[in-house]
Every structure is written in structure tokens, then in C-alpha cells.
Design an enzyme around this catalytic site. Structure first.
Site, PDB file in Angstrom:
ATOM      1  N   GLU A  93       0.868  -1.191   0.000  1.00 46.22           N
ATOM      2  CA  GLU A  93       0.000   0.000   0.000  1.00 46.22           C
ATOM      3  C   GLU A  93       0.895   1.228   0.000  1.00 46.22           C
ATOM      4  OE1 GLU A  93      -2.444   0.010   3.587  1.00 46.22           O
ATOM      5  OE2 GLU A  93      -2.278  -2.172   3.601  1.00 46.22           O
ATOM      6  N   LYS A 126       2.459   4.435   1.674  1.00 49.88           N
ATOM      7  CA  LYS A 126       2.686   4.869   3.056  1.00 49.88           C
ATOM      8  C   LYS A 126       2.269   6.334   3.135  1.00 49.88           C
ATOM      9  CE  LYS A 126       5.842   5.394   6.860  1.00 49.88           C
ATOM     10  NZ  LYS A 126       4.981   6.495   7.314  1.00 49.88           N
ATOM     11  N   ARG A 153      -1.471   8.908  12.189  1.00 48.90           N
ATOM     12  CA  ARG A 153      -1.969   7.560  12.413  1.00 48.90           C
ATOM     13  C   ARG A 153      -3.092   7.619  13.441  1.00 48.90           C
ATOM     14  NH1 ARG A 153       0.751   2.410  12.620  1.00 48.90           N
ATOM     15  NH2 ARG A 153      -0.893   0.841  12.582  1.00 48.90           N
ATOM     16  N   GLU A 213      -5.161   6.298   8.596  1.00 46.92           N
ATOM     17  CA  GLU A 213      -4.401   7.541   8.612  1.00 46.92           C
ATOM     18  C   GLU A 213      -5.371   8.714   8.490  1.00 46.92           C
ATOM     19  OE1 GLU A 213      -1.186   6.485   8.644  1.00 46.92           O
ATOM     20  OE2 GLU A 213      -0.081   8.373   8.538  1.00 46.92           O
ATOM     21  N   LYS A 259       8.049  -0.608   6.374  1.00 50.95           N
ATOM     22  CA  LYS A 259       7.837   0.625   5.613  1.00 50.95           C
ATOM     23  C   LYS A 259       9.051   0.795   4.692  1.00 50.95           C
ATOM     24  CE  LYS A 259       9.206   3.396   9.663  1.00 50.95           C
ATOM     25  NZ  LYS A 259       8.777   4.421  10.607  1.00 50.95           N
TER      26      LYS A 259
END
Lengths: 335, 533
Positions: free
Chosen positions: B229, B231, B236, B279, B401
Site C-alpha cells: 500500500e 505509506k 496515524r 491515517e 515501511k
């Protein structure tokens, strides 16, 4: 012309034609003490205290040395010179210079508490006092030596109980001998780094009375260091040389350990605030005791300390010198 | 307070995780219950409010020690920490025999003092300084007093220590100390053994955090096992609906429901008993805006209509942690994802977007997609193992990440300031400039990126090449050139240069470059044109 001028080569007395602790080679140098930022190579003649001479010989090799006792006067071109105990390290001296009734004193590095090794600091009356200011902020206040020694001893005993060696980082000349003095009360299993060993040998030759130590040799086995105390100079900290002592706990002895951040940055398990310099109150006491009408402030927090003196009725100015940092930067390649 | 001061001393002095853990365990094993609750509160960001402003504490300390304020400031700049400066300045023999009051005595006194007069506050402060016989005791007292407590202990470590002491599972402890509880009223037992989830409907789950991917992704194995996906560069958060009430939590363990009214309309659409992870991002019609836009509304108490129009937020959801009141975290990601897709499709509301999955067949293909992250307002990619459960904290192995390379620019240092903490008494905080014709224009500050050895060299340079002798900031000769790295750039009317950088830091010291070789303000403007719009 002032009696002592601040030149590119160091503190210069024109009337007597000599320098004090010059940082460039000169004809005649008077040396306050044997630390490398005050005693440098290349001069033709050195005058120092009797107890400084053997260490100068070790560090600078053979030279034209003359040594004197404290309070013994000698004359150069009609300028009267005498050395007085500064309490910083073994042999460390303040330099008193007198000419035409005017007296100047350069403190070198000093501390007021008598450490039992360096001789007790002697206040010397003068017209002009040139003082260091390594710890010239009021956050620097030292505990009594006996209290710090007790802390160091307890720490060593704790490590022994935990089956760990105690590695103590201390400047090889001055601090190392004080640490030795502290720990010899609780153990006789003491090892030292080569740099400290060499200093120790020179001091023993000169008749100093120091506890017995063992040198860390390349062929020392790991088992030798079990529960031992090892004293090493700052240059050894973080080097592979330290690995042989594992498991060990690491302590640093320095006035800079007063501030948590400095201690944390060094990654030591313990920081002992043990300094060979005067703290804030010590500097003020020393300055006042001289009765000087003018004070020059060198290496350290010279801007703050001289401003404070001015605000408190003592005429002061700051002077840039090449001294300082002995507590922080000693490096050593000798092993 | 001795016990607590000792704990703080050990946590600050050691860098070894095991010793920190040992110190925490020992503390929790012997401290009194009230103090334990406060320590958990302090270590999880539930600090008591500041009682006295820093300026007042400073003034009163200087007065008490009979020092001029300028000298106090010099000390402060050297120590880099106000509480520590004061603890060191207050004279008085170290006295171990003074009264040892518990931590909660001080905190409770602070709460009572909140509405007291300045005089009463001052008296309490002076009395406590004298009572607390040691530097370490006065240090923690000042930290509490000034509301400045920050402790270098990870949530993980705290949880681990509490789990050992209470014989509870780590995830259970993590959950219990999360959320909305009041240390002033809850007992240690209530906090640790509260099995009643209903007691606090708002309680979020501990976040699962990804590790940075340092190696190439082919070290992760087969591409089929991984979900990719974007980032996102936002805040968050967890979106919770329980007891027919909607709660929004940020990762900083802050209940931020009020700050994002856009989500209110989701309350009636979301099913009861649901927790979503995602997010919080400013976005218009599903397209993210630069994070700098978010910063214009984060700090505000009142969210105006204008802001709601210009910087509306959306919840980019990527995980589901609870559904119909049941904990879903042990179900594999791939199944959680399916459920999440069904739910979001059914809701179909602009404030709730599913974070899209990026399809790819080979790692090379994914690497090519990653290059376009910045154009998609993303910081890079997330790689999640399809079979992974939703874990607690930063765990290595299943979530990675994979950030893009930062933007870089060469700049010259023009101001320096002493740092704090480990960087105390060293010039470590620098301001940088680029060229604007013959002039220099400052555009960024950076604090990190140099090695200790380089810091010592720069510190030495600053001490020899600065104009001022007093005060916190030194103007230095523009001579040292550094390459700065940063994650993003945005237009800013608050900065002289007209740009604001995201996460600027020193990439390397360009000893090979001279000040005349640095980049120009036009280079920055070009970057703004390409990446900041």
C-alpha cells in the site's frame, strides 16, 4: 608595557624575557604543570617545580630543565620569579612574577581542595591575577573528595559482588593517581593502561609513594581481570582494547560528569564528578584571596566568569589562550 | 521521591535495555500503589499539567540563588535542561536524611495548587527544594513542576516490566494502560485487573508499527505473500464506534474526536462495536493534500467553517481490529482486508476511504511504482505479510515501511545553538542558508545526522568562529557546507525563504564543497514547483 603580555606564542614577560606555558617553541619557558596543553615540545630551556621535572622528561624527552622548590625565588633579568602550589596535579604550580614592585600571578590550572597528592593550593597576593575558568559557571560545585572516594569504593565493591571488572576512565596524569588512592582502600587487584603505567613509573622514580599496580599486557589472560579494577585514559574509552575486560562496568571520572547529558553522551555506567579544577566557588574564593585589582580570565567559561567578576566589583577581562580541554580530550596511542 | 528519582537516574544513565527493564521491575515490585499508577501515567504521556511557568521558575531560582538572570541563562544554555540547571544551582549540602515523601504527595500537591495564588505556589516550591536533599530529587521535582517530563522508555519496555510484575500477558497489559483513565482516581489494582471492556468504550488498541526496510525487498521472499500500500503522510489514528459513540484516537494516545468533526457523520453509518486503523489525512475528493496543510489546523482549538472547506480530513483506513465487539487482531491480514473492503463499500462516504492495495507481480515492478510515491502524496510504500496478525508496537518481520529516498540540497551553516540531553554543552542545533544572489537566506534548522566525532569538530569550529559571547544563538562564519535531506517541501508565508521543509536533517558534511558551491533559493523554488503543489 604590562609585565605579562598575551602573545601568539603564549604569556610573555618582556622584562624577564621568558614565557609561561608557551604553545610555540621559545627560548625560555616556565611551566606550571606537565599536562600537554601547558607543557609543549621545542623550547630551549624549561623551568618547573622539582616534581614536574620527571614527568616533563617522560613526556618531552631530554631537554635543558631547571627545577625549583615552591616559594624559592630565582631571578631572570632582574625579574623575581617564584612557584607556589596550585593543587591541580603533582608538581603543579602558580607562577609569581615580580618586577619594580608589581606582582603578577598566573594560576595555571588549580583546585582548592587538598587532594593529598598535589600539595595544598596557596593563595598568593598580587596586583594582577591570571586565572583559568574551566568550570566557571555556578552549576559546577564539587562534593568533598572523601564523599566521592566513598562513592567510587562502593561502586567497585558492588561490581565485585556482581562478578564484574570495574573500568575507570581517568586522565593519566593527576586523575589516575587520585583514583588509585581511592580504590587502593578496597582492593589491591589493580590494573592500569600503559600510558598510566609510564606515568606511574616516572612518579615512583621521583620518589612518590603510590599503591602497587599491574600493567595490562597483550599477553594478560582474561581471567586476570576478573573482578579487578582497571584504570585507563580517555583515549582508550570505546576502543577494542577494552573488550578484554568483559564483563565490566564502566565509570568516567571528570568534572564534566556534573551534567547528566555529558555523562549520557559518554555511555558510561557511572559518572563520578571528580575534578582537578576549581569549581565556581573555588574560583571566586581564589580570585578574592589574591586581592588583585585586575583579573584576566583564560581557558573555560571566560566570558561569563569575567562578566560576573566585573558586576561584583572586580575588574576583569577575558583572554584567549591555547589551553584547556585536558579533562576531555586526552588521547593516547601508548598501550 | 528517592525511589522514583533513583529510577529516573538509572533510566537516564544506562543505554542497556536489560538494565532499564530491571530498574522498572524493581520499582514496580516495591513502590507504593499510588506512586505506581502515577509512574505509568507519566510514562504513557499522561503528565500532570504545568503548575508554574518556566519563566517564573527561572526567575525565582535566580532570586533564591542570588544570581543575575543572564548568568542563569548561560548555565541553562550549557546544561540544556531547565530542571537540571535549577537542581544544580540550588546550593545546599547533599543531605540524605531529609523527609522522603512519596511521588504522589508531590503530584497531588500540584493538582491542589492549580488554582492557588502565585505566592502559595512559590512557597511550596521553595519548601520542596529545601526538603529534597539531592540533585536527583530536585531534578525530578522540577520536571514534574514544569510539566516537562519526557522519559526515554518505550511503551514496550514499560509493558514488559508490568507484565512481569503482575503476571499478566503483555497484550493484556498494553490494552489496560491504553485509553482514557485518570491516574488521580484509579488504583493500581483497578488499572491492571480491569477486565470489563465496557467500562471504557473509547479504549483503543495498541498500534502495530512497521519497521523500516533497509535491504532490498527481494529479501522478503515471494511477492504473493505480501500486500503493498502507499505509506501515507498523515496522523496515524483509530476510529472507534462503541456504545453508539464515535471516538478518534491519534497514535500519540490522544483522544482527538473533537478535532476532526468530519468523522461525526460516520457514526450512524458504522456498525456498532468496530475499531478501524488508518491515517487521518487532509484530502479533497479522495486525493490527499500536502501534510503542511494539516499543520494549519492541528494546533487550533476551534475548527472554523473555512478550515473545514479548505483542509477537510478523510480517514484512509487500512485495517480492522474489532468487529461486532470482537477482537479481530489474530485473524490474518488478508481476511481482515476482505471484511474491511465490504464494510467501506457499504458505507460509501467521502470521509472514509479505503487505502488502496497496489497490485504488482515482481519486486522490480514495485520498485518502479515506489519512485512515484511523492506524486501520490505518499512517503513510500508499506509492505504487509498477508498472513500477519495485528501485533503490538514495533515488531520486526511482518510489516515494513519502504520509504522513498529523501530530497537533498546543499546549504551553509549560519547559526548554531547548544543542544540538550546527550548534546548538552555542545553546539548541535544548526540553522542553514542557501544563496539568494550575493546574500544568504535561511531556510531550515536541523539537529541530527552527524556522528559524535563530526559534532565535536563542528562544535570546535563554532566556538572559534562565532560573533556573540552570550545568549543561546551564535552567528557563525558561513563556511561549513552540509547536504540536507528532507521528505517534502511546501510553500510557507511564515518563513523568510517562503518554503517549509518536512523532516529536514543533515545527510552528510560536504567538506569537499565551499560556501559558493551551495544551492540557491531558486533551486528550492523549483523543488516547490515540482513536489510542493
Amino acid at each position: 608595557m604590562p609585565l605579562i603580555e598575551f602573545t601568539d606564542s603564549g604569556l610573555y614577560c618582556r622584562a624577564g624575557n621568558f614565557y609561561i606555558d608557551p604553545w610555540k617553541p621559545v627560548e625560555r619557558a616556565i611551566i606550571t604543570h606537565a599536562h600537554s596543553d601547558h607543557a609543549r615540545h621545542g623550547s630551549k630551556y624549561y623551568l618547573c617545580h622539582h616534581k614536574t621535572k620527571p614527568i616533563l622528561q617522560l613526556r618531552l624527552g631530554d631537554n635543558n630543565y631547571q627545577s625549583v622548590e615552591w616559594n624559592e625565588s630565582i631571578s631572570m633579568n632582574g625579574v623575581k620569579i617564584s612557584l607556589h602550589p596550585a593543587g591541580h596535579i603533582i608538581g603543579s604550580s602558580q607562577i609569581r612574577v615580580e618586577h619594580n614592585g608589581e606582582v603578577w600571578v598566573f594560576s595555571g590550572d588549580y583546585k582548592l581542595e587538598d587532594d593529598g597528592l598535589s600539595g595544598a593550593f596557596e593563595p598568593v597576593k598580587c596586583n594582577v591575577f591570571i586565572t583559568e575558568s574551566t568550570f566557571g559557571l555556578p552549576i559546577y560545585k564539587w562534593k568533598k573528595q572523601s564523599v566521592i572516594y566513598h562513592d567510587i569504593q562502593q561502586w567497585v565493591l558492588k561490581n565485585q559482588a556482581d562478578d564484574k571488572a570495574s573500568v575507570i576512565i581517568a586522565y593519566s596524569l593527576g586523575k589516575a593517581q587520585r583514583v588509585l588512592q581511592a580504590i587502593s582502600a578496597v582492593t589491591d587487584n589493580i590494573f592500569v593502561h600503559g600510558a598510566i603505567w609510564n606515568t606511574q613509573e616516572a612518579l615512583l622514580m621521583a620518589g612518590e609513594n603510590l599503591p602497587v599496580v599491574k600493567r595490562v599486557n597483550p599477553d594478560s589472560s582474561k581471567a586476570d581481570f576478573k573482578n579487578a579494577v582497571v584504570i585507563a585514559p580517555p583515549g582508550a574509552d570505546g576502543s577494542p582494547w577494552m573488550k578484554r575486560f568483559t564483563p565490566y562496568s564502566l565509570a568516567i571520572c571528570s568534572g564534566w560528569m556534573q551534567v547528566r547529558g555529558n555523562a549520557r553522551r559518554r555511555n558510561a555506567d557511572r559518572g563520578f564528578v571528580l575534578s582537578d579544577h576549581a569549581d565556581w566557588d573555588g574560583l571566586l574564593t581564589a580570585v578574592k584571596a589574591t586581592g588583585a585589582e585586575k583579573v584576566f580570565v583564560t581557558h573555560g567559561f571566560q566570558a561569563a566568569f569575567s562578566k560576573y567578576l566585573n558586576e561584583n566589583g572586580i575588574a576583569a577581562a577575558e583572554v584567549k589562550t591555547a589551553y584547556g580541554n585536558d579533562e576531555e580530550t586526552e588521547t593516547s596511542i601508548e598501550v | 521521591m528517592k525511589l522514583f528519582a533513583q529510577l529516573i537516574y538509572v533510566l537516564g544513565a544506562t543505554t542497556k535495555t536489560n538494565e532499564k527493564l530491571k530498574a522498572l521491575q524493581e520499582y514496580f515490585a516495591i513502590a507504593n500503589d499510588k506512586d505506581k499508577v502515577w509512574v505509568i501515567a507519566l510514562f504513557t504521556g499522561r503528565r500532570p499539567k504545568r503548575v508554574i511557568s518556566s519563566t517564573l521558575i527561572k526567575t525565582w531560582c535566580a532570586e533564591y540563588c542570588n544570581l543575575p538572570l543572564w548568568l542563569f541563562d548561560e548555565c541553562y544554555h550549557t546544561v540544556g535542561d531547565l530542571s537540571e540547571t535549577i537542581a544544580l544551582l540550588i546550593t545546599g549540602e547533599e543531605n540524605a536524611d531529609t523527609i522522603d515523601r512519596p511521588l504522589h504527595y508531590y503530584i497531588e500537591s500540584f493538582i491542589q495548587l492549580a488554582k492557588a495564588s502565585e505566592e502559595e505556589k512559590k512557597n511550596f516550591m521553595l519548601k520542596s527544594w529545601e526538603e529534597l536533599g539531592t540533585v536527583s530529587g530536585r531534578f525530578v521535582f522540577n520536571k514534574l513542576l514544569s510539566g516537562a517530563f519526557r522519559i526515554g522508555v518505550s511503551q514496550q519496555l514499560l509493558i514488559q516490566a508490568l507484565a512481569k510484575v503482575t503476571d499478566l500477558e503483555k497484550p493484556v497489559v498494553a490494552h489496560r494502560i491504553t485509553g482514557n483513565w485518570d491516574p488521580a482516581v484509579i488504583s493500581f489494582d483497578e488499572l491492571m485487573n480491569n477486565s470489563d471492556m465496557e467500562a471504557d468504550a473509547s479504549r483503543p488498541y495498541p498500534f502495530y508499527l512497521a519497521y523500516p526496510l533497509e535491504d532490498l525487498p527481494d529479501t522478503l521472499g515471494n511477492t504473493d505473500e505480501w500486500q503493498a500500500e502507499w505509506k501515507w503522510d498523515g496522523i496515524r489514528g483509530q476510529l472507534i464506534k462503541r456504545s453508539n459513540t464515535l471516538f478518534t484516537w491519534s497514535r500519540g494516545e490522544e483522544l482527538v474526536t473533537e478535532k476532526f468533526p468530519e468523522y461525526n457523520s460516520l457514526k450512524d453509518l458504522l456498525p456498532e462495536g468496530i475499531v478501524l486503523d488508518g491515517e487521518i489525512i487532509p484530502a479533497i475528493e479522495g486525493k490527499p493534500l500536502p501534510f503542511a496543510k494539516m499543520q494549519t489546523r492541528i494546533g487550533r482549538k476551534n475548527i472554523s467553517k473555512k478550515i473545514l472547506q479548505e483542509v477537510p480530513v478523510c480517514f484512509f483506513v487500512y485495517d480492522i481490529l474489532e468487529f461486532e465487539g470482537k477482537d479481530m487482531r489474530q485473524i490474518p491480514l488478508v481476511d481482515r482486508r476482505k471484511l474491511l473492503e465490504q464494510i467501506t463499500a457499504a458505507i460509501n462516504h467521502p470521509a472514509l476511504q479505503i487505502s488502496p492495495v497496489i497490485s504488482f507481480d515482481t519486486w522490480d515492478e514495485l520498485a518502479a511504482i515506489r519512485v512515484n510515491s511523492r506524486e501520490n502524496l505518499a512517503e513510500g510504500l508499506m509492505l504487509k505479510r498477508k498472513s500477519s496478525s495485528y501485533q503490538t508496537g514495533r515488531k520486526i518481520g511482518d510489516w515494513w515501511k519502504w520509504k522513498i529516498e529523501p530530497l537533498v540540497i546543499d546549504a551553509v551553516m549560519i547559526y548554531a545553538q547548544k543542544g540538550s540531553g546527550r548534546r548538552s554543552n555542545l553546539y548541535t542545533d544548526y540553522t542553514f542558508a542557501v544563496k539568494d544572489g550575493e546574500k544568504l537566506v535561511s531556510f531550515a534548522k536541523a539537529y541530527s545526522g552527524l556522528t559524535d566525532k563530526e559534532i565535536a569538530q563542528v562544535d570546535n569550529f563554532v566556538k572559534r568562529n562565532s560573533l556573540e559571547k552570550f545568549g543561546p544563538v551564535r552567528t557563525v562564519k558561513p563556511e561549513l557546507v552540509f547536504e540536507l535531506a528532507f521528505e517534502g517541501i511546501a510553500a510557507s508565508s511564515r518563513h523568510k525563504s517562503g518554503v517549509a521543509l518536512r523532516f529536514p536533517r543533515i545527510n552528510r558534511w560536504r567538506k569537499d564543497k565551499k560556501p559558493e558551491d551551495i544551492n540557491t533559493i531558486d533551486d528550492l523554488k523549483n523543488m516547490l514547483e515540482v513536489y510542493g503543489k
